[in-house]
Design a protein around this motif. Structure first.
Motif, PDB file in Angstrom:
ATOM      1  N   SER A  61      35.496  10.833  11.928  1.00  0.00           N
ATOM      2  CA  SER A  61      36.896  10.472  12.151  1.00  0.00           C
ATOM      3  C   SER A  61      37.248  10.546  13.633  1.00  0.00           C
ATOM      4  CB  SER A  61      37.824  11.382  11.342  1.00  0.00           C
ATOM      5  OG  SER A  61      37.671  12.737  11.725  1.00  0.00           O
ATOM      6  N   THR A  62      36.711  11.545  14.329  1.00  0.00           N
ATOM      7  CA  THR A  62      36.966  11.670  15.770  1.00  0.00           C
ATOM      8  C   THR A  62      36.340  10.513  16.535  1.00  0.00           C
ATOM      9  OG1 THR A  62      37.056  14.089  15.642  1.00  0.00           O
ATOM     10  CG2 THR A  62      36.636  13.117  17.805  1.00  0.00           C
ATOM     11  N   ALA A  63      35.094  10.182  16.204  1.00  0.00           N
ATOM     12  CA  ALA A  63      34.395   9.096  16.892  1.00  0.00           C
ATOM     13  C   ALA A  63      35.077   7.751  16.652  1.00  0.00           C
ATOM     14  CB  ALA A  63      32.943   9.035  16.427  1.00  0.00           C
ATOM     15  N   ALA A  64      35.614   7.564  15.444  1.00  0.00           N
ATOM     16  CA  ALA A  64      36.229   6.286  15.083  1.00  0.00           C
ATOM     17  C   ALA A  64      37.698   6.206  15.475  1.00  0.00           C
ATOM     18  CB  ALA A  64      36.089   6.052  13.576  1.00  0.00           C
ATOM     19  N   GLY A  65      38.251   7.305  15.979  1.00  0.00           N
ATOM     20  CA  GLY A  65      39.655   7.296  16.363  1.00  0.00           C
ATOM     21  C   GLY A  65      40.588   7.229  15.173  1.00  0.00           C
ATOM     22  N   THR A  66      40.170   7.816  14.061  1.00  0.00           N
ATOM     23  CA  THR A  66      41.006   7.828  12.870  1.00  0.00           C
ATOM     24  C   THR A  66      41.163   9.275  12.405  1.00  0.00           C
ATOM     25  OG1 THR A  66      41.295   6.857  10.665  1.00  0.00           O
ATOM     26  CG2 THR A  66      39.043   7.449  11.311  1.00  0.00           C
TER      27      THR A  66
END
Length: 241
Positions: free
Chosen positions: A9-14
């Motif tokens: 989620s952090t890597a995907a910006g979500t």
């Protein structure tokens, strides 16, 4: 390789909540659950999430995205299609920026504006080769002559209507309606009316155009995630002409 729900989620910006929601809808599934119930995701989930992010950036709703992901297309092939579409958009955006900057410079310098230069960003000749190959040089010449006969206001109206039709197709596709539905056919009728300005719309022409929307990412970019729906709706309409 795999990632925890927090890492992905952090890597995907979500958010983790969004990933769980996608899981509930069967879009992005964890590859395994840890002993404490922690969700972990593999490269397949990563690729699927990337496709969702791209389609969301295009303004495609989740219902339409679900339909796209249900198709029997592997992730690599799908991402290649997205990349081709994005490269086309990048070229178009660069050309439009350059055209706008020329217009701004002329306005700031007090130079006379030429209509052809101002509207250069809306290049109607960019698909000349495809038109001539499919329908002949005369078909392109006729449509080119028609376009050049329009006033600046008429050209703007024509382009605005194209965008409105594309949006309408997307809304009907996202609603889950069938391509043969009354709603879908009403949008096709509007599309045919729009096409009738520069050309004579025949069943063969309409079906060929629909196939082009799917086969060529430059055309499909106007219908991100629902080009096949548009093609099928146009085919139904053509059979009734």
């Amino acid at each position: 390789m795999e990632w925890s729900i927090q890492e992905l989620s952090t890597a995907a910006g979500t958010t983790s909540r969004t990933l769980r929601y996608y899981g509930e809808r069967g879009l992005v599934m964890p590859s395994r659950l840890g002993s404490n119930g922690m969700r972990f995701y593999d490269e397949s989930a990563l690729g699927t999430l990337l496709r969702i992010r791209i389609l969301r950036d295009y303004g495609v709703g989740l219902e339409a995205i679900e339909e796209v992901l249900r198709r029997d297309v592997d992730t690599v092939s799908a991402l290649k299609e997205h990349a081709a579409s994005m490269r086309h958009h990048r070229r178009e955006l660069s050309r439009r920026i350059a055209s706008l900057e020329r217009t701004i410079n002329k306005m700031e310098g007090g130079e006379q504006l030429m209509a052809d230069e101002v509207f250069d960003e809306f290049d109607h000749t960019q698909h000349r080769e495809e038109v001539e190959q499919r329908w002949g040089k005369q078909a392109y010449a006729d449509s080119d002559r028609w376009w050049r006969s329009l006033s600046d206001e008429e050209k703007q109206g024509f382009q605005h209507e194209q965008k409105a039709i594309a949006t309408a197709f997307g809304e009907v596709a996202a609603s889950g309606a069938d391509p043969s539905s009354e709603q879908a056919q009403a949008v096709v009728a509007r599309h045919v009316q729009w096409l009738s300005g520069p050309t004579t719309v025949t069943p063969g022409y309409l079906k060929g155009l629909g196939e082009m929307y799917v086969a060529d990412p430059r055309f499909g970019a106007n219908y991100p995630g629902y080009a096949e729906f548009v093609r099928d709706a146009m085919s139904v309409y053509a059979d009734r002409l």
